[in-house]
Design a protein around this motif. Structure first.
Motif, mmCIF file in Angstrom:
data_model
loop_
_atom_site.group_PDB
_atom_site.id
_atom_site.type_symbol
_atom_site.label_atom_id
_atom_site.label_comp_id
_atom_site.label_asym_id
_atom_site.label_seq_id
_atom_site.Cartn_x
_atom_site.Cartn_y
_atom_site.Cartn_z
ATOM 1 N N ARG A 1 5.015 -2.729 -0.894
ATOM 2 C CA ARG A 1 4.306 -3.547 0.108
ATOM 3 C C ARG A 1 5.261 -4.279 1.041
ATOM 4 O O ARG A 1 5.040 -4.306 2.266
ATOM 5 N N TRP B 1 -4.374 -3.822 0.027
ATOM 6 C CA TRP B 1 -3.588 -3.365 -1.114
ATOM 7 C C TRP B 1 -3.922 -1.935 -1.535
ATOM 8 O O TRP B 1 -3.230 -1.365 -2.387
ATOM 9 N N THR C 1 -1.108 0.666 -1.215
ATOM 10 C CA THR C 1 -0.066 0.413 -2.216
ATOM 11 C C THR C 1 -0.507 0.906 -3.584
ATOM 12 O O THR C 1 0.275 1.527 -4.319
ATOM 13 N N GLU D 1 4.304 -9.082 5.647
ATOM 14 C CA GLU D 1 5.075 -7.838 5.719
ATOM 15 C C GLU D 1 6.527 -8.015 5.299
ATOM 16 O O GLU D 1 7.114 -7.124 4.676
#
Length: 382
Positions: free
Chosen positions: A127, A15, A18, A106
């Motif tokens: 994401r 993460w 992101t 994904e």
């Protein structure tokens, strides 16, 4: 802040890109009320206006605290605090812990219930792609400002103004559902919009108090089952807020203790007042809630009331005492129920949030909490 979040384990490596791509500052209005850090007291601090004190504003934005952005469903104005916070930009460690529990892939198709300020929707759009994100917000003004922030950041997910309790069937089926307001009931309509094997992450609050984030996996039979992954403290989903009657409505017009029956207890109100025991008690009791009436001398009265307005109880706390005075009235002995639930939790070794779990029946909507495994349900004490 990224370093602190990584060190705490909230922000995982997958993460991190992101987090860097979607700055929190883009999703915080100029006027907000930062939450207080742990150990400095509960609630919100004083208002910070970016136009008047940009340094303090940026410092708050990049601190691991929640930022209240609305009071009283938008009916409050000015820089003072309203009665009830009704929208916030959530604490970053909580945001990324919940996103980690969501376990997106994904191409996961994600439903978010509660757009709020828009930060979560933008993070998810970065994401998994904005075409895979649907976010529902019940408050029109919040939805409008969130849309402006999300689109200014370059994302165009599907944004819906509507009742999140109903989900959004037009966009189903979903692989993941993220709820950003506390639920007292996981909507079975939403469960029905999730693929078998899909995951729902939501803050789940008991009527009594205490709250934890639950990670549910949807089963072939339509049920949703899973463990709690930690504690939480979110605003309630607007459709599930509870209106509570004043204590005078329970006393029948008489002064306290009215017709209450007196007894004594060796269990201190202090023992049942922390978040974890409140949560454990709440999983074992139904339709009751506490309220503490504090006095200047350091004592307080713990009030217990039932949602049906038939029963009440009080326990008086005085520092240094080993026994505490109890009054109870009505068909339910509410303090006795709390004591039984607390002692059960205590005798089980005081399990933490992660040992508890929840099963939601896909057809009836019945919620069954359990300890360690669904085969070990927690039975209500009444």
């Amino acid at each position: 802040m990224a370093s602190r979040l990584k060190e705490s384990g909230a922000l995982t490596s997958d993460w991190l890109p992101t987090f860097a791509a979607v700055p929190r500052e883009l999703f915080v209005p100029d006027l907000m009320w930062p939450g207080r850090a742990k150990g400095t007291g509960a609630g919100q601090g004083e208002a910070i206006d970016r136009n008047e004190d940009p340094e303090a504003w940026f410092s708050a934005v990049y601190s691991d605290v929640s930022l209240t952005t609305q009071w009283d469903d938008g009916q409050h104005s000015g820089t003072g605090k309203g009665r009830t916070p009704t929208c916030s930009n959530s604490q970053p460690s909580m945001v990324f812990s919940m996103l980690d529990a969501l376990d997106v892939q994904e191409t996961s198709r994600v439903l978010e219930i509660g757009t709020g300020t828009g930060w979560n929707a933008a993070l998810l759009s970065e994401r998994v792609g904005p075409g895979n994100v649907v976010s529902v917000e019940v408050d029109e003004e919040n939805a409008k400002s969130a849309r402006e922030r999300i689109e200014s950041a370059g994302y165009h997910p599907t944004l819906i103004v509507g009742d999140g309790f109903e989900g959004h069937r037009e966009g189903a089926p979903y692989d993941r559902v993220l709820v950003t307001a506390a639920l007292t009931e996981v909507p079975h309509r939403v469960i029905g919009q999730v693929r078998t094997g899909g995951i729902i992450v939501a803050p789940y609050a008991t009527t009594y108090g205490g709250e934890g984030v639950v990670q549910l996996t949807v089963q072939r039979d339509g049920s949703a089952v899973g463990h709690f992954v930690g504690s939480s403290a979110f605003m309630r989903l607007r459709q599930q807020r509870q209106k509570r009657r004043h204590v005078r409505d329970y006393l029948g017009g008489k002064p306290w203790p009215a017709d209450g029956e007196k007894s004594m207890t060796t269990i201190s109100p202090e023992e049942v007042g922390d978040w974890l025991p409140m949560f454990a008690i709440g999983l074992q009791t139904q339709g009751m809630f506490p309220w503490a009436e504090y006095y200047d001398d350091g004592t307080y009265t713990l009030w217990l009331r039932d949602a049906a307005v038939t029963s009440w109880a009080t326990v008086d706390y005085e520092p240094g005492r080993d026994e505490f005075e109890v009054y109870q009235s009505g068909p339910r002995d509410l303090w006795d129920e709390v004591a039984v639930a607390y002692l059960h939790w205590d005798n089980m070794g005081r399990p933490e949030f992660g040992r508890f779990g929840l099963t939601v029946d896909g057809e009836t909507g019945e919620h069954t909490p359990w300890l360690d495994h669904p085969s070990s349900p927690l039975r209500p004490v009444c």
